[in-house]
Design a protein around this motif. Structure first.
Motif, PDB file in Angstrom:
ATOM      1  N   VAL A  36       0.909  -1.052  -0.024  1.00 19.20           N
ATOM      2  CA  VAL A  36      -0.091   0.086   0.070  1.00 19.20           C
ATOM      3  C   VAL A  36       0.860   1.256   0.083  1.00 19.20           C
ATOM      4  CG1 VAL A  36      -1.922   1.201   1.360  1.00 19.20           C
ATOM      5  CG2 VAL A  36      -1.876  -1.233   1.358  1.00 19.20           C
ATOM      6  N   THR A  52      -1.919  -0.947  -4.281  1.00 17.95           N
ATOM      7  CA  THR A  52      -2.953  -0.144  -3.877  1.00 17.95           C
ATOM      8  C   THR A  52      -2.024   1.216  -3.782  1.00 17.95           C
ATOM      9  OG1 THR A  52      -4.184  -2.022  -2.698  1.00 17.95           O
ATOM     10  CG2 THR A  52      -4.798   0.593  -2.193  1.00 17.95           C
ATOM     11  N   HIS A  54      -3.392   4.557  -1.845  1.00 16.79           N
ATOM     12  CA  HIS A  54      -4.098   5.417  -0.809  1.00 16.79           C
ATOM     13  C   HIS A  54      -3.858   6.862  -0.806  1.00 16.79           C
ATOM     14  CE1 HIS A  54      -7.117   5.754   2.337  1.00 16.79           C
ATOM     15  NE2 HIS A  54      -6.258   6.562   3.006  1.00 16.79           N
TER      16      HIS A  54
END
Length: 158
Positions: A36, A52, A54
């Protein structure tokens, strides 16, 4: 290597060098590790079920706080922010910088003292002009070796 399904690598991505991003993306895809990237702006990343992005609101420590609240005990955090690293170390979670330094309870105080001294010298105009922000193959290799050692510790033995 095989890792627990809930294992993550968390990247404080605002100032993450491209070679570090590339290495994390490669190991994430190779070993099915969820990574992430957290920042207050979009950072282009390849499409992958393991990667990912974010995006946090802009503001002091918002991205750090998101990672801090999300990270689990077996995860790895990557950050240049030594004060944030200290918070992670206190939780007994693996944290390293992009230059291959693994922060521990034994070395974090010394690293913060070095940071403070460097900042003081900079404020007084006593720097020699050498930039520690250069990122080359030496730094990349140190990072790759450091994260690879930590991944060895985290893997599930079958």
């Amino acid at each position: 290597m095989k890792f627990p399904d809930d294992f993550h690598i968390w990247i404080d991505a605002d100032s993450c060098p491209a070679p570090v991003k590339e290495h994390i993306i490669n190991i994430s895809n190779k070993y099915s590790i969820h990574s992430v990237f957290v920042a207050n702006r979009n950072i282009p990343l390849p499409l992958s079920e393991y990667i990912t992005m974010h995006i946090c609101e802009k503001g002091k420590d918002i991205a750090d706080n998101f990672i801090f609240e999300s990270v689990k005990s077996n995860d790895i955090v990557i950050t240049r922010d030594i004060l944030f690293a200290e918070r992670i170390v206190k939780r007994d979670i693996s944290v390293m910088n992009d230059r291959g330094t693994l922060f521990t309870k034994e070395n974090i105080a010394e690293r913060i003292s070095e940071r403070n001294l460097s900042f003081t010298f900079s404020q007084l105009g006593l720097t020699n002009g050498y930039s520690k922000n250069r990122y080359g193959s030496k730094e990349k290799n140190a990072f790759c070796n450091c994260i690879d050692r930590e991944l060895q510790k985290k893997q599930v033995i079958e």
